[in-house]
Design a protein around this motif. Sequence first.
Motif, PDB file in Angstrom:
ATOM      1  N   PHE A 132      -8.582  -9.869  -9.313  1.00  0.00           N
ATOM      2  CA  PHE A 132      -9.915  -9.301  -9.483  1.00  0.00           C
ATOM      3  C   PHE A 132     -10.155  -8.804 -10.899  1.00  0.00           C
ATOM      4  O   PHE A 132      -9.248  -8.685 -11.713  1.00  0.00           O
ATOM      5  N   ILE A 155       4.310  -9.082   4.783  1.00  0.00           N
ATOM      6  CA  ILE A 155       3.388  -9.301   5.903  1.00  0.00           C
ATOM      7  C   ILE A 155       3.440 -10.743   6.392  1.00  0.00           C
ATOM      8  O   ILE A 155       3.175 -11.015   7.551  1.00  0.00           O
ATOM      9  N   HIS A 156       3.789 -11.675   5.501  1.00  0.00           N
ATOM     10  CA  HIS A 156       3.867 -13.061   5.953  1.00  0.00           C
ATOM     11  C   HIS A 156       5.259 -13.430   6.455  1.00  0.00           C
ATOM     12  O   HIS A 156       5.484 -14.546   6.880  1.00  0.00           O
ATOM     13  N   MET A 191      -6.157 -14.369  -4.970  1.00  0.00           N
ATOM     14  CA  MET A 191      -7.246 -13.937  -5.838  1.00  0.00           C
ATOM     15  C   MET A 191      -6.808 -12.770  -6.717  1.00  0.00           C
ATOM     16  O   MET A 191      -6.068 -11.896  -6.287  1.00  0.00           O
ATOM     17  N   ASN A 239      -6.233  -3.820  -9.386  1.00  0.00           N
ATOM     18  CA  ASN A 239      -6.265  -2.982  -8.178  1.00  0.00           C
ATOM     19  C   ASN A 239      -4.911  -2.940  -7.474  1.00  0.00           C
ATOM     20  O   ASN A 239      -4.788  -3.358  -6.336  1.00  0.00           O
ATOM     21  N   PRO A 240      -3.888  -2.418  -8.168  1.00  0.00           N
ATOM     22  CA  PRO A 240      -2.601  -2.288  -7.480  1.00  0.00           C
ATOM     23  C   PRO A 240      -2.717  -1.294  -6.328  1.00  0.00           C
ATOM     24  O   PRO A 240      -3.540  -0.391  -6.373  1.00  0.00           O
ATOM     25  N   PHE A 241      -1.880  -1.503  -5.317  1.00  0.00           N
ATOM     26  CA  PHE A 241      -1.845  -0.538  -4.221  1.00  0.00           C
ATOM     27  C   PHE A 241      -1.241   0.773  -4.730  1.00  0.00           C
ATOM     28  O   PHE A 241      -0.404   0.737  -5.629  1.00  0.00           O
ATOM     29  N   PRO A 242      -1.620   1.897  -4.127  1.00  0.00           N
ATOM     30  CA  PRO A 242      -0.969   3.153  -4.518  1.00  0.00           C
ATOM     31  C   PRO A 242       0.446   3.233  -3.961  1.00  0.00           C
ATOM     32  O   PRO A 242       0.781   4.135  -3.209  1.00  0.00           O
ATOM     33  N   LYS A 243       1.243   2.252  -4.302  1.00  0.00           N
ATOM     34  CA  LYS A 243       2.639   2.205  -3.867  1.00  0.00           C
ATOM     35  C   LYS A 243       3.487   1.885  -5.093  1.00  0.00           C
ATOM     36  O   LYS A 243       2.960   1.728  -6.187  1.00  0.00           O
ATOM     37  N   SER A 244       4.769   1.740  -4.862  1.00  0.00           N
ATOM     38  CA  SER A 244       5.640   1.448  -5.998  1.00  0.00           C
ATOM     39  C   SER A 244       5.436   0.012  -6.470  1.00  0.00           C
ATOM     40  O   SER A 244       4.851  -0.814  -5.767  1.00  0.00           O
ATOM     41  N   TYR A 297       4.651  -6.691  -0.870  1.00  0.00           N
ATOM     42  CA  TYR A 297       3.741  -6.550   0.269  1.00  0.00           C
ATOM     43  C   TYR A 297       3.397  -7.896   0.919  1.00  0.00           C
ATOM     44  O   TYR A 297       3.516  -8.064   2.125  1.00  0.00           O
ATOM     45  N   GLY A 298       2.982  -8.858   0.085  1.00  0.00           N
ATOM     46  CA  GLY A 298       2.606 -10.169   0.626  1.00  0.00           C
ATOM     47  C   GLY A 298       3.740 -10.833   1.375  1.00  0.00           C
ATOM     48  O   GLY A 298       3.604 -11.177   2.550  1.00  0.00           O
ATOM     49  N   ARG A 320       1.817  -9.929  -7.700  1.00  0.00           N
ATOM     50  CA  ARG A 320       1.624  -9.703  -6.265  1.00  0.00           C
ATOM     51  C   ARG A 320       1.011 -10.942  -5.612  1.00  0.00           C
ATOM     52  O   ARG A 320       1.373 -11.317  -4.499  1.00  0.00           O
ATOM     53  N   PRO A 327       5.409   4.317  -9.349  1.00  0.00           N
ATOM     54  CA  PRO A 327       4.109   3.876  -8.835  1.00  0.00           C
ATOM     55  C   PRO A 327       3.466   2.794  -9.699  1.00  0.00           C
ATOM     56  O   PRO A 327       3.494   2.867 -10.929  1.00  0.00           O
ATOM     57  N   THR A 343       0.428   2.238 -10.027  1.00  0.00           N
ATOM     58  CA  THR A 343      -0.784   2.726 -10.684  1.00  0.00           C
ATOM     59  C   THR A 343      -0.466   3.478 -11.962  1.00  0.00           C
ATOM     60  O   THR A 343      -1.367   3.854 -12.695  1.00  0.00           O
TER      61      THR A 343
END
Lengths: 268, 422
Positions: A107, A127-128, A105, A111-116, A123-124, A177, A161, A163
């Motif tokens: 949005f 975690i997978h 999804m 809404n990027p994460f406050p990361k690089s 990230y995805g 992402r 970053p 952001t």
Amino acid sequence: MTNEIVYDATVGRPLLDDAKMSMRGVNVFYADKQAIHSVDLDIGKNQVIALIGPSGCGKSTFLRSLNRMNDTIDICRVEGHLMLEGQDIYDPKLDVVPLRARVGMVFQKPNPFPKSIYDNVAYGPRIHGLASRRIDLDEIVESSLQKAGLWNEVKDRLHAPGTGLSGGQQQRLCIARTIAVSPEVILMDEPCSALDPIATAKVEELIAELSQNITIAIVTHSMQQAARVSERTAYFHMGHLVEVNDTEKVFTNPEHPLTEAYITGRFG
Amino acid sequence: MKTIDLVNKNLAKRYRKEKLFRAYGLASIGFGLLCLVLLFSDIIGKGYKAFVQTNIQIEVNFDAGYLGITDTTNTEQMFAANFEGLVKKSLREMFLIKKRSDKRLAYSLVSTDSGYQLHDLLVANPAWLGTTKKVWLLADDDLDTYYKSVDNLNGAFTGRMQEQQLVWIKNLLDNDALQLQFNMNFFNLGDSTEPELAGIRAALMGSLFTLMVTMVLSFPVGVAAAIYLEEYAPRNRFTDIIEVNINNLAAVPSIIFGLLGAAIFLGFFGMHRSLPLVGGLVLTLMTLPTIIITSRAAIKAVPPSIREAAMSIGASKMQVVLHHVLPLAMPGMLTGAIIGLAQALGETAPLLLIGMVAFIVDIPSGVTDPATALPVQIYLWSDRPERSFAELTSAAIMVLLGVLIVMNALAVLLRKKLERRW
């Protein structure tokens, strides 16, 4: 409202033969209030479908029920059959984590994460567990950013970053992402409403490219955008799916009077 | 009249009101600062003298025969030697005492500890054996009070001093045999009935151990409770009741927690009294509501868009919390924890009820050694009749405030480090 309107059945062609996702008799409630009334709709494989309609018509609610993002709202209840390749996504036994890996999804507000930038995209896959080695991860990040058309702009500052990018770049980062986990379907909830026309054009180009092997459902307020990017268009009104047809047909020759009223700008 | 004229007409009034509003704010800040300055100047003004102590110079003949010492490295000989008698002998010789009643008066000018001081001096300087040296010994607190007030305009504070003692002291002053030296005892020793031998260390260590237990227990438990309530718990009547009760607990007077702790930890579990472990447990109960409430607020302040972003790529609930919510909420949580711990550091009432009000001379070396705490020590000293304890009380308050300032500074540093400004 203009007249007594009877929402009997959706006009046009809501059902398809080779559907990626097919929804039958979908009702969505917020507590006692019904937001979506018995919607039947198929989303074709590797097609772009645009969901349009006036504010509050339920198009976003409908979109969010396609990957169970509505689960986070306690009072929200979804009824009916929502199938992803024949599998009921509201089956209590179904794990929502792999579902959201398959149905990503994007949005309205970036809404990027406050990361690089790198960590945002990685990230995805992380975690997978999609990449076991660092070099594989680097490759996924690069190809995702390339597909999102952002690689050339950020390749020298992957560890800056996310952001810190401009709004349009941030939105494309969010798309990168999302595609980094190779989803089959991407749901886009007004992805361009916070962007300027140039950034919008870039995202629209991107949608066209992605739709070669990804199914996309996009909610938009801009009828021009719907006309530009989608193959099919679904018009929602007060929680009812009024008309579904090929985009060209909807914008040139709408079957339902409500659709006509909306696209000619009489309300909305 | 045009709209703009109406607007202009009202402008002056609006600005006046705004000025007044600002003045109110400035006045309250000024008042607060004034109170702070008064508080600090009062405490520091009273307490700074506790950091120095009067010493008295005495000529001592380390007579090997009198002491019965042949070898200063022989601990048995050193232990058996009558150093206290040597101090007394030196005092008698110094003041040329003839009368029996004067002896006691002379002895009371030095601290009861002076025999040990001579012992330590000889251990440090073995060559002094058999020689006569002028040594500085700790003065008694009455002499200390007198000497510190000797320059007062309205005369020195004589207190319990006798005429004869004042004559001697005059003599000592004329010979420059009285001196203020840094008060090491205050930082190295535990409580004592003699002000010159009373120190803050036992209470400080007690407070630190208590606080350690509180921190180790209340922060993880509080954060876990906040995460569960915010992220996992369903919204229903039951969780509403929990929420209301946590808010109520934050307002419960601390002495009630003390009673609860006494009943549960001492009564039911049979733990010992006066332990930092029990104190820490009681303060944990007291601090938990504060930490839970601030942590929940910090979690609520994490933008939902971040949660949605993580969920939409298939992060599980726990991954959303651990990877995104917790790091963003951490600075706020830490602030809450520090506020709670600072409150716990200054808490006295609950500790009284679990026996941390004991007279502790030995420095506690762990959470299971009997201890007292800084605020309790302040409370105890403020009650003592000797004038020197008034100084010590203020000095102990300064130590307590110092610990608080260090804690707050740490909190600010941690926040700065963890806060993500991008």
